[in-house]
Design a protein around this motif. Structure first.
Motif, PDB file in Angstrom:
ATOM      1  N   ASN A 113      34.714  44.704  46.376  1.00 36.95           N
ATOM      2  CA  ASN A 113      35.575  44.444  45.223  1.00 36.95           C
ATOM      3  C   ASN A 113      37.018  44.341  45.703  1.00 36.95           C
ATOM      4  O   ASN A 113      37.378  44.873  46.756  1.00 36.95           O
ATOM      5  N   LEU A 114      37.845  43.648  44.956  1.00 37.15           N
ATOM      6  CA  LEU A 114      39.203  43.355  45.407  1.00 37.15           C
ATOM      7  C   LEU A 114      40.070  44.595  45.581  1.00 37.15           C
ATOM      8  O   LEU A 114      40.726  44.764  46.609  1.00 37.15           O
ATOM      9  N   LEU A 115      40.094  45.468  44.594  1.00 39.08           N
ATOM     10  CA  LEU A 115      40.961  46.639  44.689  1.00 39.08           C
ATOM     11  C   LEU A 115      40.478  47.591  45.776  1.00 39.08           C
ATOM     12  O   LEU A 115      41.280  48.224  46.470  1.00 39.08           O
ATOM     13  N   GLY A 116      39.176  47.659  45.986  1.00 38.24           N
ATOM     14  CA  GLY A 116      38.639  48.466  47.073  1.00 38.24           C
ATOM     15  C   GLY A 116      39.085  47.956  48.435  1.00 38.24           C
ATOM     16  O   GLY A 116      39.352  48.751  49.349  1.00 38.24           O
ATOM     17  N   LEU A 117      39.183  46.639  48.591  1.00 47.05           N
ATOM     18  CA  LEU A 117      39.674  46.087  49.857  1.00 47.05           C
ATOM     19  C   LEU A 117      41.109  46.522  50.120  1.00 47.05           C
ATOM     20  O   LEU A 117      41.472  46.872  51.246  1.00 47.05           O
ATOM     21  N   VAL A 118      41.926  46.540  49.077  1.00 47.86           N
ATOM     22  CA  VAL A 118      43.316  46.980  49.224  1.00 47.86           C
ATOM     23  C   VAL A 118      43.370  48.461  49.598  1.00 47.86           C
ATOM     24  O   VAL A 118      44.120  48.867  50.496  1.00 47.86           O
ATOM     25  N   LYS A 119      42.575  49.257  48.934  1.00 45.77           N
ATOM     26  CA  LYS A 119      42.536  50.700  49.224  1.00 45.77           C
ATOM     27  C   LYS A 119      42.099  50.938  50.664  1.00 45.77           C
ATOM     28  O   LYS A 119      42.711  51.735  51.395  1.00 45.77           O
TER      29      LYS A 119
END
Length: 194
Positions: free
Chosen positions: A41-47
């Protein structure tokens, strides 16, 4: 000609910018929802990238990032760094990524390419590294996840491309893309005998 450290730093920066661009304009659900069988997921990649960037440009060079990341603790749940809990806001995770990015930039600016460090989670024979090696490693890491973000974002709303202002894709309209996809599908079916 630009010096090698500046060039490497620019490649890293371009990839970091691409990651954040992939989040623009989406609602909370689309930023967080898993779109692969492994939960990407996108936000998980950022985290995740915030965590690894903090470690590789922080503790590896004895310049620890001042904030802790409980997602990497030994007792943390598997993959805790790969998704955002309901309590973690999008704004807070993006802000964390930007703080880590600034910390990494400071490390890159402060050290020479041959500055030494130690990656304690790598095997002993590979644990001694240079800033040059870590820059290359992190360019690969961030670009790998930028590729994941490309596919996830395209799955969500069809948005595709390298970064804002440079799509690096042919300028076809929706009909062109449908015909292109159909051509690729037909070629695959023909080879498979379907």
């Amino acid at each position: 000609m630009t010096d090698p450290k500046t060039q490497l730093h620019q490649y890293l920066t371009n990839a970091q910018e691409a990651i954040l661009w992939k989040l623009e304009g989406l609602g909370e659900y689309d930023l967080r929802r898993p779109l692969t069988p492994t939960g990407t997921n996108l936000l998980g990649l950022v985290k995740h990238l915030a965590c690894v960037t903090a470690d590789y440009f922080g503790s590896v060079f004895d310049r620890p990032f001042p904030e802790t990341h409980p997602w990497f603790d030994e007792d943390a749940e598997d993959n805790a760094d790969m998704w955002a809990t309901p309590e973690e806001t999008t704004e807070s995770l993006i802000a964390l990524y930007k703080r880590v990015w600034a910390h990494a930039d400071a490390t890159i600016e402060a050290l020479d390419l041959d500055a030494g460090g130690t990656v304690p989670w790598w095997p002993g024979e590979r644990a001694t590294v240079t800033l040059h090696q870590i820059l290359i490693h992190m360019i690969a890491e961030v670009n790998r996840h930028a590729g994941h973000a490309d596919i996830v974002r395209e799955t969500i709303d069809g948005a595709a491309g390298l970064r804002d202002g440079n799509s690096n894709l042919p300028g076809g309209d929706p009909e062109w893309w449908t015909a292109y996809r159909d051509k690729v599908e037909q070629a695959a079916r023909q080879v498979a005998g379907l």
